[in-house]
Design a protein around this motif. Sequence first.
Motif, short mmCIF file in Angstrom:
data_model
loop_
_atom_site.label_atom_id
_atom_site.label_comp_id
_atom_site.label_asym_id
_atom_site.label_seq_id
_atom_site.Cartn_x
_atom_site.Cartn_y
_atom_site.Cartn_z
N ALA A 74 1.46 6.08 9.77
CA ALA A 74 0.86 5.39 10.92
C ALA A 74 -0.06 4.26 10.45
CB ALA A 74 0.07 6.39 11.77
N ALA A 75 -0.63 4.43 9.25
CA ALA A 75 -1.51 3.38 8.70
C ALA A 75 -0.69 2.30 7.99
CB ALA A 75 -2.52 4.01 7.74
N GLY A 76 0.63 2.40 8.04
CA GLY A 76 1.49 1.35 7.48
C GLY A 76 1.76 1.50 6.00
N LYS A 77 1.43 2.66 5.44
CA LYS A 77 1.66 2.84 4.00
C LYS A 77 3.10 3.27 3.73
CE LYS A 77 -3.02 4.08 2.84
NZ LYS A 77 -3.96 5.15 2.69
N ALA A 99 0.85 -1.19 0.00
CA ALA A 99 0.00 0.00 0.00
C ALA A 99 0.88 1.23 0.00
CB ALA A 99 -0.88 0.01 1.24
N CYS A 100 0.66 2.13 -0.96
CA CYS A 100 1.47 3.35 -0.92
C CYS A 100 0.66 4.60 -1.20
CB CYS A 100 2.71 3.27 -1.80
SG CYS A 100 2.46 2.70 -3.43
N ARG A 112 2.19 11.85 8.21
CA ARG A 112 2.18 11.05 9.46
C ARG A 112 1.02 10.07 9.50
NH1 ARG A 112 4.98 14.62 14.13
NH2 ARG A 112 5.18 12.61 15.13
N PRO A 113 -0.21 10.51 9.17
CA PRO A 113 -1.31 9.53 9.19
C PRO A 113 -1.07 8.35 8.25
CG PRO A 113 -2.19 11.77 9.10
CD PRO A 113 -0.71 11.88 8.91
N ALA A 114 -0.51 8.62 7.07
CA ALA A 114 -0.28 7.53 6.11
C ALA A 114 0.78 6.56 6.65
CB ALA A 114 0.14 8.10 4.76
#
Length: 213
Positions: free
Chosen positions: A86-89, A32-33, A82-84
């Motif tokens: 944190a979501a592992g992307k 996922a990117c 940061r949110p991306a």
Amino acid sequence: MVGFVTFEGGDGTGKTTQIKALESYLTSRGKACLVTREPGGTELGAMLRRVLLEAGGAPIAPSSELFLYLADRAQHVSEVIRPALAAGKIVLCDRFTDSTLAYQGYGRGLDLALLRQFNGVADAGTRPDLTLLFDCPIEVGLGRTASRQAQSPSGAPQEDRFEREQLAFHEKVRVGFLDLARQEPGRFRVIDAARPAADVSLAIRQVIDEALR
Ligand code: TYD
């Protein structure tokens, strides 16, 4: 583990095309990117980008320019990057803090130590794991942006404020980027961007495959 990848380099070095190609490659491998860019990765950033690159011919002092880029970055880091992460992307970001050092520091002559401190405020400790520096001779890069403009539908000149700068400015930016890469060989990979796009893509895949291993 590589999460945050930035793409740096002068104007017309082909970053944008290569980022898209890399996104497809990573997605096809089930990663996922998120692709994003500076300036302009948020709604506020899109407004700042217009001011920074178009500005309607109004003069912008070097320190005003700096703070506009930093405002764009602070918003971008908190709202998107940061949110991306944190979501592992995997975040693929077209330009980041090194552009400020190269353009506002080496190019405009602002103090590098001060710029690093300001960058630290804007990025709030979010640092790239890997930075791909697209390097090619100035004439090659600016030749590409010129032919992009000639192909624009209106045919009107669409140079932005930076593309209108003198060759000497772009040369300083290039030297600056290479200097930054020498200072942090662990984070930077210098990509020879003067080669055909297919060769550049292959080189990038090799770097990314190795980083993900
Ligand atoms: P852009 O059209 O995104 O350039 P490119 O397609 O070559 O990446 O324009 C961004 C311009 O902003 C580019 O000339 C570099 C400049 N810039 C800075 O001067 N400082 C910065 O911190 C950033 C992020 C960009």
